[in-house]
Enzyme design. Structure first.
Site, PDB file in Angstrom:
ATOM      1  N   GLU B  29      14.919  50.430  16.305  1.00  0.00           N
ATOM      2  CA  GLU B  29      15.045  50.868  14.918  1.00  0.00           C
ATOM      3  C   GLU B  29      15.069  49.636  14.015  1.00  0.00           C
ATOM      4  OE1 GLU B  29      18.669  53.133  15.222  1.00  0.00           O
ATOM      5  OE2 GLU B  29      17.801  54.308  16.861  1.00  0.00           O
ATOM      6  N   LEU B  52      14.576  56.945  14.753  1.00  0.00           N
ATOM      7  CA  LEU B  52      16.012  56.842  14.995  1.00  0.00           C
ATOM      8  C   LEU B  52      16.373  57.770  16.138  1.00  0.00           C
ATOM      9  CD1 LEU B  52      17.441  56.801  11.437  1.00  0.00           C
ATOM     10  CD2 LEU B  52      18.640  55.835  13.375  1.00  0.00           C
ATOM     11  N   ALA B  53      16.158  57.336  17.342  1.00  0.00           N
ATOM     12  CA  ALA B  53      16.341  58.217  18.490  1.00  0.00           C
ATOM     13  C   ALA B  53      16.515  57.352  19.734  1.00  0.00           C
ATOM     14  CB  ALA B  53      15.138  59.148  18.629  1.00  0.00           C
ATOM     15  N   GLU B  54      17.771  57.004  20.009  1.00  0.00           N
ATOM     16  CA  GLU B  54      18.051  56.029  21.071  1.00  0.00           C
ATOM     17  C   GLU B  54      17.632  56.533  22.448  1.00  0.00           C
ATOM     18  OE1 GLU B  54      20.063  57.019  18.693  1.00  0.00           O
ATOM     19  OE2 GLU B  54      20.132  55.205  17.473  1.00  0.00           O
ATOM     20  N   PHE B  77      23.920  48.834  17.946  1.00  0.00           N
ATOM     21  CA  PHE B  77      25.349  48.701  18.241  1.00  0.00           C
ATOM     22  C   PHE B  77      25.716  49.439  19.530  1.00  0.00           C
ATOM     23  CE2 PHE B  77      24.961  47.713  13.791  1.00  0.00           C
ATOM     24  CZ  PHE B  77      25.841  46.658  13.625  1.00  0.00           C
ATOM     25  N   ALA B  78      26.578  48.815  20.310  1.00  0.00           N
ATOM     26  CA  ALA B  78      26.884  49.334  21.647  1.00  0.00           C
ATOM     27  C   ALA B  78      27.254  50.823  21.676  1.00  0.00           C
ATOM     28  CB  ALA B  78      27.977  48.487  22.292  1.00  0.00           C
ATOM     29  N   PHE B  80      26.031  53.157  20.194  1.00  0.00           N
ATOM     30  CA  PHE B  80      24.806  53.963  20.136  1.00  0.00           C
ATOM     31  C   PHE B  80      24.199  54.152  21.530  1.00  0.00           C
ATOM     32  CE2 PHE B  80      23.877  51.882  15.700  1.00  0.00           C
ATOM     33  CZ  PHE B  80      25.099  52.315  15.234  1.00  0.00           C
ATOM     34  N   HIS B 123      30.859  51.495  15.691  1.00  0.00           N
ATOM     35  CA  HIS B 123      29.906  50.384  15.788  1.00  0.00           C
ATOM     36  C   HIS B 123      30.437  49.277  16.691  1.00  0.00           C
ATOM     37  CE1 HIS B 123      28.097  52.312  12.311  1.00  0.00           C
ATOM     38  NE2 HIS B 123      27.065  51.499  12.405  1.00  0.00           N
TER      39      HIS B 123
END
Ligand SMILES: Cc1ncc(C[n+]2csc(CCOP(=O)(O)OP(=O)(O)O)c2C)c(N)n1
Ligand SMILES: [Mg+2]
Lengths: 320, 327
Positions: B29, B52-54, B77-78, B80, B123
């Site tokens: 992203e 936006l789609a981990e 960020f972890a 996520f 976050h």
């Protein structure tokens, strides 16, 4: 065996469906006879598997799920090595580490089988990205169920494949059931195909119990993916004739539904067509059945007499 | 050597590896937006923005890695990573073994964590131990810009999936970084300071806290050794054990919470394999079993402090001076 080409006769299609049916029936028999690993059979869905896979080329790649025996056998996988895998033997395609649920066969382009419902959908765009970036004509076929379409990753996968222009042929086998739940309880509408349009993806729904219709639709869908290098969604409307897994249990299913679908059995339908057209005699048909059964008996013998992996190797191969 | 921030050191590693191997690509992203230099050098095919789609970012990396590419994905960020757990743990980590070795997953997943930006627990969550527990994955968490560069290069070249955690508190700290093609091998800890009396074992930001504690202890005549793990999996057991066999005392220090953390694993390792060398109990100084707060002073207090580490070390050393070992 080599992966199937693009030209299959009706007899070829029938022979492959019979082989799949015989394989699944053997597994059912093994299961009934005593302790046997948990298995999900694809009985009733042979036409969807055979129709789609017969439309593929050797350079194409396949991702599949827990109900994959039909996809693998249609692609030319050796039933002996498949059964050996199911039975946890070292001669299995994955050395007994996969079991029935995750068999992949790299040499046949059957890459990355995931039994996390939706797992195959999460991996397919990446496989197609490799194709897109490393060259080659192949397309990527991703088999999944109607249940998987309810996972969020289905939507993420279609969206990414569309915005990145990835050559993925999504094939939804809508077999009406999602484990122990009917799709009517979980889905808006009956079909998954309409869910493609919002992502700018064309789709087609086909009678998944008519192997010739599936084959035709899959050839058309695959041709579009090859030409446009963009995704396409093909929905095969079919039925899971047995319970979600063995031992067989359909006590929660409306008997009228089962009856209606049994009348549309994909193998019986093609057989009737071939007999009626005079392309096959009753004797010829019996010979095809016997051939399929014999191939699976040989496979079962191979698997059952294969050694188990050595427990000393239990933790090897985790890392490259 | 040149001065560089941690963040720029990672970028330099990416640049060098992408130039070296055309199969390496990066997406995430805002990756193409934020990493303009990479985009300019390698083009939009190899440096991509994603939706936006981990889940699909990580899954696409796994699928691509298995079929010939070497992706690096930035998951930001972890916390996520929770959206990408299936793809990282069930696919990237397991499918090599489950396929009987037919496929490998040479990929890197990058994520930031730790206090420093007052961003709060969604976050900032040091969840690196989760991935240490997952088979098939490697886990890296460097403490210096030089290591950030060298370990990123090693991670990209490795045939296995590597989780690469960046400490937010270190992101803009400058340090000396070699300009040469220096690779820091995975699985090798670094002894940051040699000592005789106690071993302080840490990684990432708290390595520096340990060094500060060691400095204070030195003024009192207590000689502390500081071991920086650098790679959490595979763990450099030899370096850990050699140090503890020398000092007889160990304190594990990390910002991540204590329960089932990396410190617990290292403590177990020491007691299993170097028990005879121990002159005092093994101690852990860690973050509490609490979500990380946003408020700056609270966030700073979350991580172990130098005076607490020095205090713990003093206690362990005093134990020995008072009496012979109790066992
Ligand atoms: C993430 C996840 N959730 C639940 C399951 C348990 N499970 C296995 S198959 C299945 C049903 C899947 O339905 P569908 O996608 O329609 O495939 P079908 O079994 O009908 O072929 C479920 C719920 C699973 N394997 N993975
Ligand atoms: Mg279903």
């Amino acid at each position: 065996m080599t992966p199937s080409g693009t030209v299959s006769t009706r007899q070829d299609l029938l022979a492959t469906m019979l082989r799949i049916r015989a394989y699944e029936e053997k597994i059912v028999a093994f299961h009934a006879a005593g302790p046997f690993p948990n298995v999900c059979t694809s009985v009733g869905q042979e036409a969807a598997a055979v129709g789609v896979v017969s439309a593929l080329r050797p350079e194409d790649q396949i991702l599949t799920n827990h109900r994959s025996a039909g996809h693998l056998l249609a692609r030319g996988a050796d039933p002996g090595r498949m059964l050996a895998e199911v039975m946890g033997r070292s001669t299995g395609y994955c050395q007994g580490r996969s079991g029935t649920l995750h068999i992949s066969v790299k040499e046949l382009g059957v890459v990355l089988t995931s039994t996390i419902v939706g797992g195959e959908l999460s991996l397919a765009p990446g496989v197609a990205l490799s194709r897109a970036m490393l060259g080659g004509e192949g397309i990527v076929v991703c088999f999944f169920g109607d249940g998987a379409a309810c996972e969020g990753i289905f939507h993420e996968s279609l969206n990414l494949a569309s915005v990145w222009n990835l050559p993925v042929l999504y094939v939804c086998e809508n077999n009406q059931w999602q484990a122990f739940v009917h799709r009517k309880e979980t889905m808006v509408g009956d079909h998954v195909a309409p869910w493609a349009a919002p992502y700018g993806i064309d789709s087609l729904t086909v009678d998944g119990n008519d192997v010739e219709a599936v084959c035709k639709a899959a050839l058309r869908a695959a041709a579009q993916v090859r030409e446009t290098r963009r995704p396409f969604l093909l929905e095969a409307w079919t039925y899971r004739q047995r319970g979600h897994m063995e031992p067989h249990d359909q006590s929660y299913v409306d008997p009228a539904e089962i009856e209606a679908w049994m009348a549309k059995d994909p193998i019986a339908r093609l057989e009737a067509r071939l007999l009626e057209a005079g392309e096959l005699t009753a004797d010829g048909l019996e010979a095809l059945h016997a051939q399929a059964r014999q191939a699976i008996e040989d496979a079962a013998t191979f698997a059952a007499t294969s050694p188990y992996p050595d427990p000393a190797d239990l933790a090897t191969g985790v890392y490259a | 050597m040149t001065q560089m921030t941690f963040h720029d050191a990672v970028e330099a590693a990416l640049h060098e590896e992408m130039a070296r191997d055309s199969r390496v690509l990066m997406f995430g992203e805002g990756t193409a937006t934020k990493r303009k230099g990479l985009l300019k050098a390698f083009g939009p095919q190899r440096v991509r923005n994603t939706p936006l789609a981990e889940g699909i970012i990580a899954g696409t990396a796994a699928g691509a890695a298995a079929t010939g590419l070497r992706p690096v994905v930035d998951l930001l960020f972890a916390p996520f990573l929770c959206f990408a757990m299936d793809e990282l743990v069930n696919s990237a980590g397991k499918l090599r073994y489950m396929s009987g070795g037919q496929f490998s997953f040479p990929m890197v997943a990058l994520a930031m964590t730790g206090g420093g930006w007052s961003v709060g627990a969604q976050h900032n969550h040091n969840l690196e131990a989760w991935f240490v527990h997952a088979p098939g994955l490697k886990v890296v968490m460097p403490s210096t810009p030089a290591d950030a560069k060298g370990l990123m290069k090693a991670a990209i070249r490795d045939e296995n999936p590597v989780l690469f955690f960046m400490d937010i508190g270190l992101a803009f700290a400058p340090g000396e970084v070699p300009e040469t093609d220096e690779v820091v091998p995975l699985g090798k800890a670094a002894v940051r300071r040699e000592g005789r009396d106690v071993t302080l074992i840490s990684y990432a930001k708290t390595t520096h806290t340990c060094l500060a504690a060691a400095e204070a202890l030195a003024a009192e005549g207590v000689s502390a050794e500081v071991v920086d793990l650098r790679t959490l999996k595979p763990l450099d057991e030899a370096t850990i054990l050699a140090s503890v066999r020398k000092t007889g005392r160990a304190i594990l220090v990390h910002e991540a919470s204590r329960l089932c953390g990396v410190g617990a694993e290292v403590a177990a390792l020491i007691s299993e394999q170097a028990f005879e060398a121990l002159r005092a109990p093994i101690l852990r100084l860690t973050g509490p079993d609490a979500p990380a707060p946003a408020s700056y002073p609270l966030e700073q207090a979350f991580a172990p402090q130098a005076d607490a580490i020095a205090g713990a070390a003093r206690q362990l050393v005093a134990r020995m001076l008072e009496a012979a070992p109790i066992w």
